[in-house]
Write an enzyme that holds these catalytic residues in place. Sequence first.
Site, PDB file in Angstrom:
ATOM      1  N   THR A 403       0.801  -0.985  -0.010  1.00  0.00           N
ATOM      2  CA  THR A 403      -0.052   0.076   0.223  1.00  0.00           C
ATOM      3  C   THR A 403       0.908   1.060   0.154  1.00  0.00           C
ATOM      4  O   THR A 403       1.444   1.346   0.892  1.00  0.00           O
ATOM      5  CB  THR A 403      -0.770   0.157   1.139  1.00  0.00           C
ATOM      6  OG1 THR A 403      -1.438  -1.411   1.423  1.00  0.00           O
ATOM      7  CG2 THR A 403      -1.626   1.012   1.177  1.00  0.00           C
ATOM      8  N   THR A 421       0.633  -2.962  -3.543  1.00  0.00           N
ATOM      9  CA  THR A 421       1.003  -3.462  -2.196  1.00  0.00           C
ATOM     10  C   THR A 421       1.587  -4.887  -2.033  1.00  0.00           C
ATOM     11  O   THR A 421       1.254  -5.507  -2.980  1.00  0.00           O
ATOM     12  CB  THR A 421      -0.440  -3.380  -1.293  1.00  0.00           C
ATOM     13  OG1 THR A 421       0.068  -3.744   0.016  1.00  0.00           O
ATOM     14  CG2 THR A 421      -1.295  -4.483  -1.637  1.00  0.00           C
ATOM     15  N   SER A 475      -9.163  -3.522  -0.460  1.00  0.00           N
ATOM     16  CA  SER A 475     -10.009  -2.271  -0.239  1.00  0.00           C
ATOM     17  C   SER A 475      -9.248  -1.255  -1.037  1.00  0.00           C
ATOM     18  O   SER A 475      -9.550  -0.056  -1.257  1.00  0.00           O
ATOM     19  CB  SER A 475      -9.716  -1.599   1.084  1.00  0.00           C
ATOM     20  OG  SER A 475     -10.113  -2.846   2.005  1.00  0.00           O
ATOM     21  N   GLY A 495      -3.584   2.095   3.374  1.00  0.00           N
ATOM     22  CA  GLY A 495      -4.225   2.218   4.707  1.00  0.00           C
ATOM     23  C   GLY A 495      -5.198   1.210   4.992  1.00  0.00           C
ATOM     24  O   GLY A 495      -6.052   1.481   5.605  1.00  0.00           O
TER      25      GLY A 495
HETATM   26  O1  DON Z   1      -5.673  -5.040  -0.468  1.00  0.00           O
HETATM   27  C1  DON Z   1      -5.728  -4.567   0.467  1.00  0.00           C
HETATM   28  O2  DON Z   1      -6.872  -3.973   0.801  1.00  0.00           O
HETATM   29  C2  DON Z   1      -4.952  -4.472   1.629  1.00  0.00           C
HETATM   30  N1  DON Z   1      -3.910  -5.698   1.259  1.00  0.00           N
HETATM   31  C3  DON Z   1      -4.138  -3.166   1.579  1.00  0.00           C
HETATM   32  C4  DON Z   1      -3.032  -3.061   2.498  1.00  0.00           C
HETATM   33  C5  DON Z   1      -2.623  -1.618   2.928  1.00  0.00           C
HETATM   34  O3  DON Z   1      -3.149  -0.711   2.730  1.00  0.00           O
HETATM   35  C6  DON Z   1      -1.305  -1.786   3.923  1.00  0.00           C
HETATM   36  N2  DON Z   1      -1.478  -0.202   4.325  1.00  0.00           N
HETATM   37  N3  DON Z   1      -1.593   0.114   5.392  1.00  0.00           N
END
Ligand code: DON
Length: 595
Positions: A403, A421, A475, A495
Amino acid sequence: MNIVSLFCGIRSRLLWVSACVLLASPVFSAELKTSKEKALTVQANLGYATVLPGHKGAVATVQPLATEAAVNAFAKGGNAIDAALAAAFTLGVVDSHNSGIGGGLFIVARLANGKVIAIDGREMAPAKAHRDMFLRDGKASKALSKTGALAVGIPGSVQALYELQQKGGALTFDQVLMPAAKLAEAGFPIDNTLANRLARTADKMQPFEATKKIFFDKKGQPLQAGTVLKQPDLARSYRSLAKHGPNWFYRGEFAKQTAQWMARNGGIIDANDFARYHTVHREPVHSRFMGYDVYGFGPPSSGGAHIAQMLNMLDGLPIGTMTDAERYHWLIEVMKRAFADRAHWLGDADFVPVPKGLIGADYAKTLRKTIHPSNASETQKITHGMPPKAASDFFYKQLNKHTTHLTTADAKGNWVAITTTLNTSFGSKVVVPGTGVLLNNQMDDFVAAPGVPNAFGLVGGEANSIAPFKRPLSSMSPTLVLKNNQPVMTLGAAGGPTIITQVLQGLVNYLALNKPLEQALDTPRVHHQWQPDWVFTELPLEGKTAKALDAKGHKLRKAGDFGGTQAIVLKNGQFEAVTEPRIIRRNQKPIIKVN
Ligand code: DON
């Protein structure tokens, strides 16, 4: 529990800040210095977000070196697509705790020919993955889905970036990759953000020798800020990718080496899984808000569908003239309903039926009627709704089995939004020896067992259960806004689940409240994700607005500042690019000392 422990299982605000959100480095010049002292004293020649002279293009990333790579791609005659690729590959070198070629991504782009595209480079579960693979003695193992071999999904970034380039890049794949390879080889001074993340994640990285070799010193301590980090293995990997293209990754040496490591370390990904990886070119999710056309990413992202759903609920309300408390009240209420639906309905729509009715205007009207204009709804009474044609009309074809956020734009009308991410910091913590590539832990984004929260406190059901070649629910919400067919805004965030609510608030603050872009991102944020029934807020709890929300029945929890949104807008022919102000501020914070 607060937003800190909810999202990362760690307690203090500073820890959350350092461990969970994309943070940027202090600024460094492109001229790389080899000594620690010099590295710390070099000054910026480019910032986090940049607009090119004559408004020929714009870029926003969380790391000045990545922004600089994008600017250099423009300078070589590249367009926004090339600039985005150069930035993405550079982030994999200088911001490798967040993203890299061992991870996945979603791209929403508007091409110069006017077409809006959405490329799904999300990881896929390997063939041997199964619904209960993280259950041990009937209980979901939190460790297995997050750290080590089983946590890894088949990475998608390489293929997706390659295909984006084929869609209209002006430079070659080699040209956008090689500067990042050179940077990996020459090294760069570790910034506060990376040093802090390393300090916080070190214990989980310890068991992985190849990972330690890169990120720890000879005494076995995680590297400190200012140390020049050279990554010769990663440089070699980038060079091989530049020379042989994605085949090297999916059908060549990289797949082979990874499969061998997996076989020796309890993993299940094999070379055949790599060979079967494929992107999906999806129909972007389209909604209308205040006369704007908003395009987002559909399932397996939950972002596009729920942002559309929430905008639909808000559209037509006098948001611009509400008091702050009234506006936050509506925002919180629409968030609760969207996240209740997310937990029930959302998953990879190639595997489970995800009703299209979720983003319909009629469904939004039905949901809006359940919102009291001044009192908070009892969250435990909110269950998922029943969108129209929930049993017959779905995103994509049912059972058709198959992310960091960065953004660029150019004067020709190419706009690119990429959220990419490894999932949590340093992903699975696994570097396959000899490759320098950190692998993701995206398998944790599946539901290990119904009702068991993942790393971000998100719960879900059958729709997001594990199956071979399925993509875990995300997300990530790269978003593009057009008015009269012309792009006017793009944004996205990092996030976890706050990505969705950050993007919603960025859109509302800029489009409905007409705030200047930086202010639109800097306005205090709220986040509600249905479960737990808390409003995470940046508002001072003793302040007027928080007190008014409390009086309405909202359960406020003070969260440290949160978010990592990058955005570009075009107004009167002028680009404006902004990197999350919180990121830049946080990055000035002192380094956390280890031991
Ligand atoms: O795809 C997703 O929603 C999560 N793997 C995103 C991870 C993320 O945003 C980490 N940051 N804080």
